[in-house]
Design an enzyme around this catalytic site. Structure first.
Site, short mmCIF file in Angstrom:
data_model
loop_
_atom_site.label_atom_id
_atom_site.label_comp_id
_atom_site.label_asym_id
_atom_site.label_seq_id
_atom_site.Cartn_x
_atom_site.Cartn_y
_atom_site.Cartn_z
N HIS A 85 0.83 -1.22 0.00
CA HIS A 85 0.00 0.00 0.00
C HIS A 85 0.86 1.26 0.00
O HIS A 85 0.50 2.27 0.62
CB HIS A 85 -0.94 0.03 1.21
CG HIS A 85 -1.93 -1.10 1.24
ND1 HIS A 85 -3.19 -1.01 0.71
CD2 HIS A 85 -1.82 -2.37 1.72
CE1 HIS A 85 -3.84 -2.16 0.88
NE2 HIS A 85 -3.03 -3.00 1.48
N ASN A 158 -10.28 -2.95 2.51
CA ASN A 158 -9.99 -2.96 1.08
C ASN A 158 -11.27 -2.72 0.30
O ASN A 158 -12.36 -2.74 0.88
CB ASN A 158 -9.40 -4.31 0.66
CG ASN A 158 -7.91 -4.43 0.97
OD1 ASN A 158 -7.22 -3.44 1.17
ND2 ASN A 158 -7.42 -5.66 1.00
FE1 HDD Z 1 -2.47 -4.80 5.50
C1 HDD Z 1 -1.07 -1.76 5.15
C2 HDD Z 1 -5.47 -3.59 4.31
C3 HDD Z 1 -3.80 -7.98 5.51
C4 HDD Z 1 0.31 -5.93 7.03
N1 HDD Z 1 -3.13 -3.02 4.84
C5 HDD Z 1 -2.40 -1.88 4.79
C6 HDD Z 1 -3.21 -0.81 4.28
C7 HDD Z 1 -4.45 -1.33 4.04
C8 HDD Z 1 -4.39 -2.72 4.40
C9 HDD Z 1 -5.64 -0.59 3.50
C10 HDD Z 1 -2.73 0.61 4.03
C11 HDD Z 1 -2.96 1.48 5.22
C12 HDD Z 1 -2.53 2.89 4.88
O1 HDD Z 1 -3.18 3.48 4.01
O2 HDD Z 1 -1.58 3.35 5.47
N2 HDD Z 1 -4.24 -5.64 4.94
C13 HDD Z 1 -5.37 -4.95 4.56
C14 HDD Z 1 -6.48 -5.86 4.49
C15 HDD Z 1 -6.01 -7.10 4.82
C16 HDD Z 1 -4.60 -6.95 5.12
C17 HDD Z 1 -7.90 -5.47 4.13
C18 HDD Z 1 -6.73 -8.40 4.90
C19 HDD Z 1 -7.97 -8.52 5.18
N3 HDD Z 1 -1.85 -6.62 6.13
C20 HDD Z 1 -2.55 -7.80 6.07
C21 HDD Z 1 -1.81 -8.84 6.74
C22 HDD Z 1 -0.64 -8.26 7.19
C23 HDD Z 1 -0.69 -6.87 6.78
C24 HDD Z 1 -2.26 -10.28 6.91
C25 HDD Z 1 0.52 -8.85 7.95
C26 HDD Z 1 0.49 -9.94 8.65
N4 HDD Z 1 -0.66 -4.01 5.94
C27 HDD Z 1 0.31 -4.64 6.62
C28 HDD Z 1 1.49 -3.74 6.96
C29 HDD Z 1 1.04 -2.38 6.35
C30 HDD Z 1 -0.31 -2.72 5.74
C31 HDD Z 1 2.82 -4.24 6.56
C32 HDD Z 1 2.01 -1.73 5.39
C33 HDD Z 1 2.10 -0.31 5.79
C34 HDD Z 1 1.32 -0.20 7.00
O3 HDD Z 1 0.83 -1.42 7.35
O4 HDD Z 1 1.12 0.82 7.62
O5 HDD Z 1 1.63 -3.67 8.33
#
Ligand code: HDD
Length: 702
Positions: A85, A158
């Site tokens: 993202h 999402n």
């Molecule tokens: Fe995630 C970012 C949505 C599964 C780890 N995720 C992130 C963002 C969104 C989502 C919208 C961007 C937030 C922003 O605008 O700053 N992610 C989802 C959805 C998931 C999902 C809807 C499943 C239903 N994510 C998911 C899993 C993991 C992560 C299973 C790790 C185990 N996601 C992250 C992260 C991020 C992220 C690495 C990257 C940057 C951040 O968090 O701030 O922690």
């Protein structure tokens, strides 16, 4: 001068210190004085300090702290981009509750009807880096931070209600497979490559999500035209401690809309900022993006009888089984003031819930609750990121967490622990007001397992496909063909066809045909075959619930010298009545000379305003203009693409030579507006959407 905001413990604005006035004067009375970070006035911002710099420069002196500080700060301007993202755009707004859920949740944000809660919402693509194109085929992030009076609630969702994997332990693998391949550093922002399809074809739980991302949901027309989903099952908890399961949905006021694939490819070239520009412009123009918040509420009884596990994030609960209940609306009405300070530094965390909202045992959600805090620590550099204005709660906040990198607070007193007796009025916990987890009985062996109910990977994928209109099904098939055509390893293509065959043999054969691989469909072994008895759900289709309206859309009006200014003015007037905007495209940005001698001002020069940027097109051309533009490749492409992308085309009769040159064949979506007539027929047809019937005549449908 460095401007500060009014958020609590940051450095004081120099004006407030009394020095500002003096500095202001020193700068000549009209501008604030330029200073270093330490507040020293700068005398020369153009030249570094040099030794013996009379006729020719001598060496630059290390002593020049103005130069060193400026370069040093610049060197550290970037923070690590989000691992997923990374590319996003955001806006401020509010959430207003319209129906109380007090019976189900003690959260104030869900019970005080009419109360407005500030929000900051960030939309994003997933796979691409921060500088990639908005229009990649991808899931869109839909992350909402609600600054409630009881603390921040982040709904990090999402635009697709299901996910690729069931357990967070697979997330790093999924993302490594989707992002650029590690040896070559490409492809950027796309899943159309070997590693992604290798992983998903070996991970059958991804199949339902694959159907969704191969559908037009993955190429939305704008952020305003997307749904949002909390994806997981969450819990609500009322004052009596009773828990109810909940799923959250955002439904766009402007309706769901997507572009077509060839258009998406061209938008990436024509305007890589297409979505963020649209968000920015629509807010600036007062066309505020808006969504309803709806919930699906259900209890243990439903959980027991549902065909799938409600804790499995690769599944959804059809609206036909648990209807949506609209409880509020969200409006985005203010663009960020600073992209970095707000959009980049905002830290969303699934762990941010407020009393009355709780997690379920969805293993994906449980893993996320660890990941988000962890990632902010490295992205934002330490544990005090919650003090950044965009992340700080807008309610009283007090605890004994202290120190750390970039501590902006200046806490007074001796007590930084609890319990304590030295000072009156230190913060205390409150068992009534505070966050309480749902009481849940847990017993059994500690094991690394997946529950049995998680094992059906194909039934909902099949249900999704057969819930679509024929047009949408065709698009899904074409998307699989496109993506797999970029996969070099034949065995991966074959394995994917084998997984698709588990959804439906017909779909697999169509994709195989489009790939030129007939006879290569062999089912991959599965323990749970797809159920064929799940009824289609209309709510899963974009087209079945499309809004028949032009509100918020853009008409591209092509003009040239000799055009009739009245036609353009009338079109504008009629379009405005329907809440839509007309942008004028002319061969020169200075505008076109109308036949009455006036100038029709242009918004775009032809080469920079391809028709892919507009929802429908209008050719307001004179005979002379049409002849000239027929020899202009950009104009021919403008019309040709508009037709090929199934758009409604309005044109003056004199524009016919250009229509002919572009290969436009008359159909219900090509409307000739006679001299003096209004453009109402054109607008009426455009409001109904694209001409889907035209599609088989402009591309091969497998
Ligand atoms: Fe995630 C970012 C949505 C599964 C780890 N995720 C992130 C963002 C969104 C989502 C919208 C961007 C937030 C922003 O605008 O700053 N992610 C989802 C959805 C998931 C999902 C809807 C499943 C239903 N994510 C998911 C899993 C993991 C992560 C299973 C790790 C185990 N996601 C992250 C992260 C991020 C992220 C690495 C990257 C940057 C951040 O968090 O701030 O922690």
């Amino acid at each position: 001068m460095k401007k500060t905001t009014n958020h609590a413990p940051v450095k004081k604005d120099r004006d407030e210190t009394g020095n500002g006035g003096e500095l202001h004067q020193r700068a000549g009375g009209t501008h604030p004085q330029l200073t270093t970070q330490q507040g020293q006035a700068i005398s020369d911002d153009e030249n570094s300090l040099k030794a013996s710099a009379t006729s020719r420069p001598g060496p630059v002196l290390l002593e020049d702290f103005v130069l060193r500080e400026k370069i040093n700060h610049f060197d550290h301007e970037r923070i690590p981009e989000r691992i997923v993202h990374a590319r996003g755009a955001a806006a401020h707004g509010f959430f207003e509750l319209t129906e109380s859920l007090e019976k189900f949740s003690k959260a104030r944000v869900l019970s005080k009807v009419g109360e407005r809660t500030s929000v900051f919402v960030r939309f994003s693509t997933v796979a691409g880096n921060a500088g990639s194109s908005d229009m990649a085929r991808d899931v869109r992030g839909f992350a909402v931070k609600l600054y409630t009076k009881e603390g921040n609630w982040d709904l990090v969702g999402n635009n697709i209600p299901v996910f690729f994997i069931q357990d967070a332990i697979k997330f790093p693998d999924l993302i490594h497979a989707a992002k650029q391949e590690p040896d070559r550093g490409f492809p950027q922002a796309q899943t159309a490559h070997d590693t992604f399809w290798d992983f998903v074809s070996l991970t059958p739980e991804s199949t339902n999500m694959l159907m969704w991302i191969m559908s037009d949901r993955a190429i939305p027309r704008s952020f305003r035209n997307m749904e949002g989903f909390g994806v997981h099952t969450f819990r609500l908890l009322n004052a009596a401690g009773k828990s109810t399961f909940v799923k959250f949905h955002w439904r766009p006021k402007f309706g769901l809309q997507s572009v077509v694939w060839d258009e998406a490819l061209k938008i990436s070239g024509g305007d890589p900022d297409y979505h963020r520009r649209d968000l920015w412009n629509s807010i600036n123009e007062g066309n505020f993006p808006e969504w309803e918040l709806a919930v699906q509420l259900f209890d243990e009884k439903f959980v027991e009888k549902f065909e799938f596990d409600v804790l499995d994030a690769t599944k959804l609960i059809p609206e036909e089984q648990i209807p949506l209940r609209v409880i509020g609306r969200m409006v985005l009405d203010r663009n960020p003031t600073n992209y970095f300070s707000e959009t980049e530094q905002v830290a969303f965390m699934t762990q941010n819930v407020v009393p009355g909202i709780d997690f379920s045992n969805d293993p994906l959600l449980q893993g996320r609750n660890f990941s988000y805090l962890d990632t902010q620590l490295s992205r934002l550099g330490g544990p005090n990121f919650a003090q950044l204005p965009i992340n700080a709660p807008k309610c009283p906040m007090m605890n004994f967490q202290r120190d750390g990198h970039m501590q902006f607070e200046v806490p007074a007193g001796r007590v930084s622990y609890s319990p304590s007796s030295l000072e009156a009025n230190t913060a205390r916990e409150d068992s009534q007001l505070g966050f309480i987890s749902t009481k849940e009985h847990v017993e059994g062996d500690k094991l690394r397992i997946r529950p049995e109910l998680f094992a059906d990977h194909f039934s909902q994928a099949r249900q999704f496909f057969f819930s679509q209109t024929e047009t949408e099904q065709n698009h899904i098939v074409s998307a699989f063909i496109f993506e797999l055509s970029k996969v070099e390893t034949v065995a991966i293509r074959e394995r994917t066809l084998g997984q698709l065959a588990n959804v439906d043999m017909g779909i697999a054969r169509r994709v195989a045909d489009g790939l030129g691989m007939p006879g290569k469909v062999t089912k991959v072994a599965t323990t749970v075959p797809a159920r064929e008895d799940l009824p289609p759900s209309s709510a899963l289709s974009i087209l079945k619930k499309a809004k028949k309206s032009l509100e918020g859309s853009l008409i591209g009006c092509l003009v040239a010298d000799g055009s009739d200014a009245t036609i353009v003015a009338n079109l504008r007037k009629a379009a405005a009545k329907q809440g839509c905007n007309v942008k004028v495209i002319a061969p020169k940005i200075g505008g076109a000379k109308a036949k009455d001698g006036t100038v029709i001002p242009a918004d775009f020069q032809l080469a920079g305003g391809p028709s892919v940027l507009f929802d429908c097109i209008f050719l307001a051309l004179s005979g002379e203009g049409a002849e000239t533009l027929s020899n202009e490749a950009a104009a021919v492409a403008f019309v040709h693409d508009g037709f090929a992308h199934l758009k409604v085309i309005g044109a003056t009769a004199e524009a016919q030579p250009l229509l002919d040159k572009a290969g436009v064949i008359a159909d219900e979506g090509v409307l000739i507006v006679n001299r003096g007539a209004t453009s109402s027929a054109f607008l009426e047809r455009a409001a109904l959407g694209r001409i889907w019937k035209r599609e088989p005549s402009v591309r091969t449908v497998f």
